[in-house]
Motif scaffolding. Structure first.
Motif, PDB file in Angstrom:
ATOM      1  N   LYS A 184     -14.033  21.674 -15.016  1.00 21.79           N
ATOM      2  CA  LYS A 184     -14.609  22.100 -16.287  1.00 21.79           C
ATOM      3  C   LYS A 184     -14.050  23.440 -16.729  1.00 21.79           C
ATOM      4  CE  LYS A 184     -19.132  22.802 -18.476  1.00 21.79           C
ATOM      5  NZ  LYS A 184     -20.597  22.771 -18.262  1.00 21.79           N
ATOM      6  N   GLU A 218     -20.759  16.284 -17.435  1.00 24.99           N
ATOM      7  CA  GLU A 218     -19.324  16.242 -17.163  1.00 24.99           C
ATOM      8  C   GLU A 218     -18.813  14.820 -17.037  1.00 24.99           C
ATOM      9  OE1 GLU A 218     -17.138  19.048 -14.608  1.00 24.99           O
ATOM     10  OE2 GLU A 218     -19.104  19.889 -14.125  1.00 24.99           O
ATOM     11  N   TYR A 224     -15.906  13.208 -19.343  1.00 25.48           N
ATOM     12  CA  TYR A 224     -14.611  12.704 -18.880  1.00 25.48           C
ATOM     13  C   TYR A 224     -14.433  11.229 -19.227  1.00 25.48           C
ATOM     14  CZ  TYR A 224     -14.852  17.081 -16.281  1.00 25.48           C
ATOM     15  OH  TYR A 224     -14.988  18.410 -15.941  1.00 25.48           O
ATOM     16  N   LEU A 272     -13.429  11.266 -22.783  1.00 26.13           N
ATOM     17  CA  LEU A 272     -12.023  11.656 -22.916  1.00 26.13           C
ATOM     18  C   LEU A 272     -11.107  10.451 -22.674  1.00 26.13           C
ATOM     19  CD1 LEU A 272      -9.843  13.853 -23.272  1.00 26.13           C
ATOM     20  CD2 LEU A 272      -9.989  14.260 -20.802  1.00 26.13           C
ATOM     21  N   TYR A 296      -4.448   8.437 -19.465  1.00 25.25           N
ATOM     22  CA  TYR A 296      -5.649   9.268 -19.586  1.00 25.25           C
ATOM     23  C   TYR A 296      -6.869   8.587 -18.950  1.00 25.25           C
ATOM     24  CZ  TYR A 296      -3.070  12.410 -22.627  1.00 25.25           C
ATOM     25  OH  TYR A 296      -2.161  13.321 -23.116  1.00 25.25           O
ATOM     26  N   SER A 334      -9.006  10.295 -16.212  1.00 23.99           N
ATOM     27  CA  SER A 334     -10.457  10.382 -16.384  1.00 23.99           C
ATOM     28  C   SER A 334     -11.187   9.897 -15.134  1.00 23.99           C
ATOM     29  CB  SER A 334     -10.874   9.548 -17.594  1.00 23.99           C
ATOM     30  OG  SER A 334     -12.274   9.471 -17.697  1.00 23.99           O
ATOM     31  N   LEU A 374     -10.976  12.601 -12.440  1.00 23.33           N
ATOM     32  CA  LEU A 374     -11.868  13.730 -12.698  1.00 23.33           C
ATOM     33  C   LEU A 374     -13.326  13.358 -12.409  1.00 23.33           C
ATOM     34  CD1 LEU A 374     -10.311  15.136 -15.996  1.00 23.33           C
ATOM     35  CD2 LEU A 374      -9.916  15.887 -13.645  1.00 23.33           C
ATOM     36  N   ILE A 375     -13.708  12.148 -12.736  1.00 20.11           N
ATOM     37  CA  ILE A 375     -15.079  11.686 -12.449  1.00 20.11           C
ATOM     38  C   ILE A 375     -15.319  11.627 -10.934  1.00 20.11           C
ATOM     39  CG2 ILE A 375     -16.644   9.715 -12.622  1.00 20.11           C
ATOM     40  CD1 ILE A 375     -15.385   9.169 -15.376  1.00 20.11           C
TER      41      ILE A 375
END
Length: 442
Positions: free
Chosen positions: A313, A353, A357, A360, A369, A373, A376-377
């Motif tokens: 973040k 968050e 993501y 996103l 992406y 994503s 990141l998750i």
């Protein structure tokens, strides 16, 4: 292009804005453009229709203008209506405007004075004719037809050809003396309509050593042609107002251009409507290409910041903050950083968050992406134990993919240049071979 596709493209192009309002304004503007185009087309068709109507009207007194002198006859297609009967087509042939008797006699005299020089051809004098004469049937600037007759076809025929040692054709010399001296009388008949005039010229030939309608239309057409012959000295031909005791109305046939435009206008409107949607879709496709091109740089920045100890973040906030500073210095807005800024604003407004993501990945919609994503998750859910190694591998893979993309674009550019290069090679070959061939011939 359907409305759903337009909504999808707008959601990509206009980040964080009221999509419904934007789409509503887009369709309002498009309808306004269509209305303006329709009005412009209608005005154009009205002008063409008015012009066509004006062209259909005959001159005052049902008259048709003749061609001026020397322009030849012309055919005019008209439509005629007898009282309340149906309109019927008729073709009128007009001869060109004719000269008066005084004008014709003046032309006879002028041409008679000019003929001794005109007939010489390559000869120097009418007393020393050794080459073919020029006996024209028409002379430029004179509305006369010429016909020639020779008194001695064994020397000069009616076409002006010298015929030494040939069998005589046609008329024989009227006296032996004329044949001995080589003198030939040329008689030219100058004609214009019913007027004729003969003129005599003498030349001396020397040796080369010396030098479908119905009865109504048939009657009408015959009457018009008779009137046309009698009025050739007039500038206009006046069409009859009555036939058989019935009134005649005249007009030119309707042109087809207006009707074609009426059919063509809806096609133009549909094409413009579709083209506007297509333009929006092209912009959305260009946005996807830009996102793919920026992916490598984004992953590298994210990896570098997380190696420095930042959270995912915090790294995203820092990337967005740096972009805002650069934008203040004149850097243009890029699609990826618009999306990142939108995600950060949503997180500031309370979005979690994981949801951010996921959003996103959905908004960027590209496989790259979506994969990022997911990483990141997983980092948020399971911790960042191996996230740096994974990001490094993803950064390396993204850089390699970017290199491959650049290489492919270079190959595509080379392919596009192949045809111009072949054309240039062909031109160079021609510039080399043609002079060489001429030099061999010499």
């Amino acid at each position: 292009m359907g409305k759903k596709q337009i909504e999808k493209d707008f959601s990509k192009l206009y980040v964080g804005q009221n999509q419904e309002l934007l789409i509503e304004n887009y369709y309002k503007k498009k309808k306004k453009d269509m209305l303006l185009l329709f009005l412009a087309g209608s005005i154009l068709m009205s002008l063409l229709a008015y012009q066509t109507f004006q062209q259909r009207r005959l001159e005052e007194g049902n008259s048709i203008e003749r061609n001026p002198y020397g322009r030849g006859k012309k055919e005019v297609t008209l439509e005629v209506q007898r009282e309340e009967e149906a309109w019927q087509p008729i073709t009128v042939t007009l001869g060109e405007k004719e000269y008066s008797k005084e004008e014709v006699e003046s032309y006879f005299q002028q041409l008679a004075d000019a003929l001794p020089q005109i007939i010489l051809g390559e000869n120097e004098s009418v007393d020393q004719i050794s080459k073919d004469l020029n006996l024209p049937q028409e002379v430029e600037g004179y509305p006369l037809l010429l016909s020639w007759r020779s008194s001695n076809n064994s020397l000069v025929d009616s076409q002006g050809r010298i015929r030494r040692d040939k069998e005589p054709e046609g008329e024989t010399p009227e006296n032996g003396q004329a044949q001995e001296d080589g003198i030939v009388e040329l008689t030219v008949t100058m004609e214009y309509g019913e007027w004729k005039q003969e003129h005599h010229l003498f030349v001396r030939v020397i040796d080369e050593e010396e030098g479908t309608e119905d009865s109504f239309l048939r009657r009408l057409s015959a009457g018009i042609q008779a009137e046309e012959r009698e009025s050739r000295e007039e500038e206009f031909l006046f069409l009859p107002r009555t036939e058989g005791g019935k009134e005649l109305n005249w007009r030119y046939p309707t042109g087809k251009g207006v009707f074609i435009l009426f059919l063509f206008l809806p096609i133009v409107l549909a094409a413009v409507w579709y083209e506007k949607d297509k333009e929006v879709h092209k912009q959305a496709q260009e946005r996807d290409r830009c996102l793919q091109a920026q992916y490598s740089e984004f992953v590298s920045k994210l990896t570098l910041l997380m190696e420095a100890g930042m959270t995912v973040k915090g790294a995203l906030y820092r990337i967005v903050q740096d972009d805002r500073q650069k934008r203040g210095k004149g850097k243009r807005i890029e699609f990826l950083y618009e999306e990142l800024g939108y995600i950060c604003r949503r997180m500031e407004n309370g979005l979690g968050e994981i949801e951010a993501y996921e959003l996103l990945g959905r908004r960027c919609s590209l496989p790259l992406y979506r994969k990022l994503s997911t990483l990141l998750i997983q980092t948020v859910q399971k911790g960042a134990a191996n996230i740096l190694d994974t990001l490094r591998q993803e950064s390396w893979r993204a850089n390699e993919e970017r290199k491959n993309q650049v290489k492919r674009k270079g190959e595509e550019a080379g392919t596009k240049l192949l045809l111009p290069m072949m054309l240039m090679l062909g031109m160079v070959m021609i510039l080399i071979i043609v002079p060489a061939c001429f030099s061999f011939q010499l």
